[in-house]
Enzyme design. Sequence first.
Site, PDB file in Angstrom:
ATOM      1  N   ASP A  94       0.940  -1.251   0.020  1.00 45.93           N
ATOM      2  CA  ASP A  94      -0.047   0.078  -0.014  1.00 45.93           C
ATOM      3  C   ASP A  94       0.743   1.142   0.046  1.00 45.93           C
ATOM      4  O   ASP A  94       1.588   1.503   1.151  1.00 45.93           O
ATOM      5  CB  ASP A  94      -0.897  -0.047   1.341  1.00 45.93           C
ATOM      6  CG  ASP A  94      -1.763   1.032   1.268  1.00 45.93           C
ATOM      7  OD1 ASP A  94      -2.201   1.995   0.481  1.00 45.93           O
ATOM      8  OD2 ASP A  94      -2.189   1.349   2.630  1.00 45.93           O
ATOM      9  N   ASP A 277      -1.759   5.847  -5.262  1.00 51.14           N
ATOM     10  CA  ASP A 277      -2.071   4.847  -4.339  1.00 51.14           C
ATOM     11  C   ASP A 277      -2.279   3.603  -4.702  1.00 51.14           C
ATOM     12  O   ASP A 277      -3.684   3.255  -5.112  1.00 51.14           O
ATOM     13  CB  ASP A 277      -3.196   5.594  -3.271  1.00 51.14           C
ATOM     14  CG  ASP A 277      -3.403   4.697  -2.118  1.00 51.14           C
ATOM     15  OD1 ASP A 277      -2.738   3.883  -1.870  1.00 51.14           O
ATOM     16  OD2 ASP A 277      -4.246   5.241  -1.331  1.00 51.14           O
TER      17      ASP A 277
END
EC number: 3.4.23.1
Length: 388
Positions: A94, A277
């Site tokens: 992440d 992201d």
Amino acid sequence: MKWLLLLGLVALSECIIYKVPLVRKKSLRRNLSEHGLLKDFLKKHNRNPASKYFPQTEAPTLIDEQPLENYLDVEYFGTIGIGTPAQDFTVIFDTGSSNLWVPSVYCSSLACTNHNLFNPQDSSTYQSTSGTLSITYGTGSMTGILGYDTVQVGGISDTNQIFGLSETEPGSFLYYAPFDGILGLAYPSISSSGATPVFDNIWDQGLVSQDLFSVYLSADDQSGSVVIFGGIDSSYYTGSLNWVPVSVEGYWQISVDSITMNGEAIACAEGCQAIVDTGTSLLTGPTSPIANIQSDIGASENSDGEMVVSCSAISSLPDIVFTINGVQYPLPPSAYILQSQGSCTSGFQGMDVPTESGELWILGDVFIRQYFTVFDRANNQVGLAPVA
């Protein structure tokens, strides 16, 4: 000749890169939907992914807000090992967070009964601490302790890595999550508990030759996706990489010039900020322009809160073009309309993330699937090129 051979081997060793294969699985949303739990989940959990980027911390060094719905649609997961001998975990890599945490044997929550659990007593290299961790997920919290151990990531032995061991996990929903934990790859400035992120620890130990990592997300339903630590593999993209300066060092935040459709600005007409992201599946932006985009592509909300689109529209809708640092990055309808089991949904989601520089956009997996992405910490820049 022997010296030339030795020098060649040394040069080759300096260019070694480490790849972590990512597997594409059913998202948490699909798992919940198949078990008839999605409506209940959406009712109980406030749909506010924006709080991922602006946590409300009661104790800045210990507590982080991380709404579970950020990971509702994520489909790409990799395997890491923690401890000696290594205990394996499936994690989300992440770039929108900075901490590493996994479930532990100290967890008695329902969610932990369906996931791999770290047992410190089975690791000869584990070191305990007095630190604790609490990450809020909507109606409940993941609480745990902090410890140090060796983390195996794509052939790298990351020693003395701090990570969280969960003791409680909220609700029954995480029981169906296709991942065990999270491995954050953002800057250390947003790390909870002052923990050194995995990539920073890897670089500080001199385990990679370049202070960067890169991501390729395949559109293939099963395999081919990869996170590359310490280098760039040009076989994953076409043309040359275009570099974009990081505008704020925390998340991987960059400046976007405009967003257009059919040559007309549909959002970000005077420029805006965006975060790249991998931990967000969709492409999100401020609710007002996103609502206009949903209308333009014919999307409407169904009873599950999903924005559905006619699959036949894929052949007729135009590209949506993101211009970044003077370079155009078109998203074709086949990218921003998601097909699954005969139905189609929009890859856009409305989300208000106010900052001093305006509302943030989030370039999630919908965007990254189209563009090989390099996260360059040495030069604080993001590299983008069309996938091969």
